[in-house]
Design a protein around this motif. Structure first.
Motif, PDB file in Angstrom:
ATOM      1  N   HIS A   1       1.347  -1.531  -1.779  1.00 53.56           N
ATOM      2  CA  HIS A   1       2.747  -1.826  -2.033  1.00 53.56           C
ATOM      3  C   HIS A   1       3.084  -3.280  -1.718  1.00 53.56           C
ATOM      4  CE1 HIS A   1       6.957  -1.536  -2.637  1.00 53.56           C
ATOM      5  NE2 HIS A   1       7.145  -2.071  -1.458  1.00 53.56           N
TER       6      HIS A   1
ATOM      7  N   HIS B   1       7.249   4.924  -0.019  1.00 54.43           N
ATOM      8  CA  HIS B   1       7.632   5.630  -1.238  1.00 54.43           C
ATOM      9  C   HIS B   1       6.419   6.124  -2.038  1.00 54.43           C
ATOM     10  CE1 HIS B   1       7.971   1.352  -2.983  1.00 54.43           C
ATOM     11  NE2 HIS B   1       6.806   1.831  -3.299  1.00 54.43           N
ATOM     12  N   HIS B   2       5.229   5.626  -1.699  1.00 52.73           N
ATOM     13  CA  HIS B   2       4.027   6.123  -2.376  1.00 52.73           C
ATOM     14  C   HIS B   2       3.508   7.401  -1.739  1.00 52.73           C
ATOM     15  CE1 HIS B   2       3.552   2.505  -4.810  1.00 52.73           C
ATOM     16  NE2 HIS B   2       4.027   1.870  -3.758  1.00 52.73           N
TER      17      HIS B   2
HETATM   18 CU   LIG Z   1       5.440   0.395  -3.917  1.00 54.19          CU
END
Ligand SMILES: [Cu+2]
Ligand code: HEM
Lengths: 506, 62
Positions: A228, A277-278
């Motif tokens: 990310h 969020h992953h």
């Molecule tokens: Cu991300």
């Protein structure tokens, strides 16, 4: 010393010969990676388009790995290395701090990339670019990634050293330009990113040799600290390019220097947590942790993008208005240089990044909604809008200025260059929106055969899926055409293009 | 013809801003951008809402 510099006749900037060469080398290798990734994209697209279903299963996953690594890692990062040299040495009129080390890092990155290419193409690393444990590649794959990353880390160090050299040797006055500031935030994030990278790839490398063990959940947690954050490097670099292209193409003004700098700083502060969020459907992590990290922490990083998404167009608008385009709401936009590929690429990059990439991303980043978006085609739909229509397109627009300013060549096939951003942007827009729709109907990502031909169960998607998958194929083909034109223009201009000097004398 | 192959931003760079440009706050308005930003926010709200709605179809409460 001064013989090592040339003065750019267009911008008046003093360009260090080593900076010149390093930018060229990194940009050229980046475009080669784009070509490899682009060929893979075509084959993948023609496989996911069920009507054609081109590749056999093993080659689908192999080329999916090739596409992810070449595009998201090699192309983007080599290009960003070029941007780091540009934003430090060129924009600050400085020399490159340690040219020998810079070349060493360049070759280290090339060597790492070549090792990875070899492992992928020989079927020794069919693990996709995320290389989730317990999928196991040959140790050479992880080693190649590590070499590449060490090279990149050295370039980041040279970037900071160059900023110090420039300050000490007083090559510029006042505070550093906003573009350099943006590149510096990208570089700081790169350090965080590569820290996570070392923390996960070294144990995984050892594990691939049979030493120790790597827990699948821990792997995902740390890997996304890398995965990310690296996307935030791309965003910060893209935004820096936005400011640069705005200034070059329409003379846009920086509305409020301080606000823009604060927004860049927000990226640095909140990226790592937003990586959660992953992991929203991962069973090994508690809901409180997920909710905290993807709400407050993520929204502050999003806020930063929203600030830039406002200040960049506002800066363009103000620049245009102060030059007399004041009629109505949109004369400034209508009368802008739409035939300048640098400008059209900038505008499409902002719009598709924000409207498609941004909105979908924030929505999927909500814990509850993620359950219906996770691992569907909505996810690649989202990130082709951010890192492809956003970052890649911005880099493409910048290239049309880099060719004359750094390579001192004319842009070949100019009429094609003028329409290239239109083709690529339109293609990518259709492609990502269609993917998003397909995903909404439940079509999975990273999936070889959604007809489930040999499956023990029977499953039929809504008939609408055929339609959206066809739209996706058409959009993808259009974008690939735009991408191919870009590669043809860059390669031709760089190697066979008309030199500029001759033109100036004539 | 000479311009062929060079981006307009180089051949014909943006005019320098007039001397006193941007001095009065009157000149600092960017209404066009404001409209674009509001359209963006509206699109955001719609997409976000639609997604909760979609979720409610698969994830019934009660
Ligand atoms: Cu991300
Ligand atoms: C020329 C236009 C492009 C087309 C048509 C294209 C097409 C595709 C397709 C069909 C997939 C497979 C989706 C799936 O089955 O899950 C994919 C995945 C992906 N693409 Fe692209 N792509 C393009 C450009 C790019 C660029 C420029 C980047 C990065 C800078 C990129 C990054 C990725 C990544 C990271 C994946 C995910 C790989 C994975 O799931 O392991 N693509 N792309």
């Amino acid at each position: 010393m001064s013989a090592d510099f040339r003065t750019c006749p267009t911008t008046g900037l003093k360009v260090h010969a080593q900076a010149d060469r390093l930018i060229k080398a990194n940009a050229v290798v980046g475009v080669v990676a784009l070509l490899i990734g682009g060929i893979a994209a075509l084959l993948l697209l023609l496989t996911r388009w069920q009507v054609v279903h081109l590749l056999p299963a093993d080659w689908f996953y192999r080329l999916l790995t090739v596409h992810g690594m070449n595009m998201l890692i090699f192309f983007i990062l080599f290009f960003e290395m070029a941007i780091l040299y540009f934003a430090s040495a060129v924009l600050l009129n400085s020399r490159v701090a340690a040219p020998r080390l810079a070349w060493f890092s360049f070759w280290l990155m090339v060597a790492g990339a070549l090792v990875v290419e070899w492992t992928m193409f020989t079927g020794r690393a069919d693990v996709l670019f995320t290389s989730y444990v317990p999928l196991r590649a040959t140790p050479w794959f992880y080693l190649g990634v590590i070499l590449f990353a060490v090279g990149a880390l050295l370039v980041v160090a040279i970037f900071f050293a160059t900023l110090i050299v420039a300050k000490k040797e007083r090559t510029y006055t006042g505070s550093i330009p906003l573009v350099t500031f943006g590149a510096a935030t990208a570089a700081i994030i790169a350090v965080i990113t590569l820290g996570h990278g070392a923390a996960i790839y070294i144990p995984t490398f050892l594990w691939s040799l049979g030493i120790g063990n790597v827990d699948a959940q821990i792997y995902r947690l740390v890997w996304w600290g890398l995965g990310h954050s690296s996307q935030q490097i791309n965003v910060a670099a893209m935004v820096a390019v936005w400011y640069l292209l705005g200034a070059l193409t329409v003379g846009s003004v920086v509305i409020n220097e301080k606000i823009s700098r604060i927004a860049f700083t927000l990226y640095v502060l909140f990226i790592s947590m937003a990586a959660a969020h992953h992991l929203l459907v991962d069973p090994g992590l508690p809901p409180t942790w997920k909710v905290w990290n993807t709400s407050y922490a993520m929204y502050l990083a999003v806020l930063a993008s929203m600030i830039h998404g406002f200040t960049v167009p506002a800066g363009i608008e103000l620049g245009q208005r102060l030059r007399g385009y004041t009629k109505g709401l949109f004369e400034w936009l209508r009368r802008a240089p739409w035939g300048d590929p640098g400008f059209s690429a900038l505008i499409f990059s902002i719009i598709i990044f924000g409207f498609v990439g941004g909105i979908t991303g924030v929505t999927f980043g909500t814990e509850q909604i993620n359950i219906i978006a996770h691992n569907t085609l909505r996810v690649p739909g989202h990130f082709h809008a951010t890192v492809v229509a956003g970052t890649t397109l911005a880099f493409m627009g910048l290239t049309y200025y880099v060719i004359p300013l750094i390579f001192r060549k004319k842009v070949a096939f100019w009429p094609l260059a003028r329409i290239q951003p239109y083709l690529f942007a339109a293609g990518m827009l259709i492609f990502s929106v269609a993917m998003t729709f397909a995903g909404t109907f439940g079509v999975p990502r990273r999936h070889y055969d959604i007809s489930f031909a040999q499956a023990p169960f029977d499953f039929q998607f809504s008939p609408a899926v055929d339609l959206v998958m066809t739209a996706m194929a058409i959009g993808g083909l259009l974008a690939i055409t735009g991408g191919a034109i870009y590669i043809a223009i860059t390669v031709w201009s760089v190697f066979f293009g008309k030199p500029l000097e001759a033109e100036v004398k004539a | 013809m000479a311009k062929e192959g060079l981006p307009p931003g180089i051949v014909n760079p943006p005019r320098p801003l007039p001397e006193k440009a941007g001095e009065s706050p009157e000149e600092h308005r960017t209404p066009g951008t404001l409209v674009l930003v509001l359209v963006f926010l509206a699109a955001f709200v719609v997409y976000y809402f639609v997604n909760w709605k979609l979720l409610s179809f698969v994830w019934r409460v009660g």
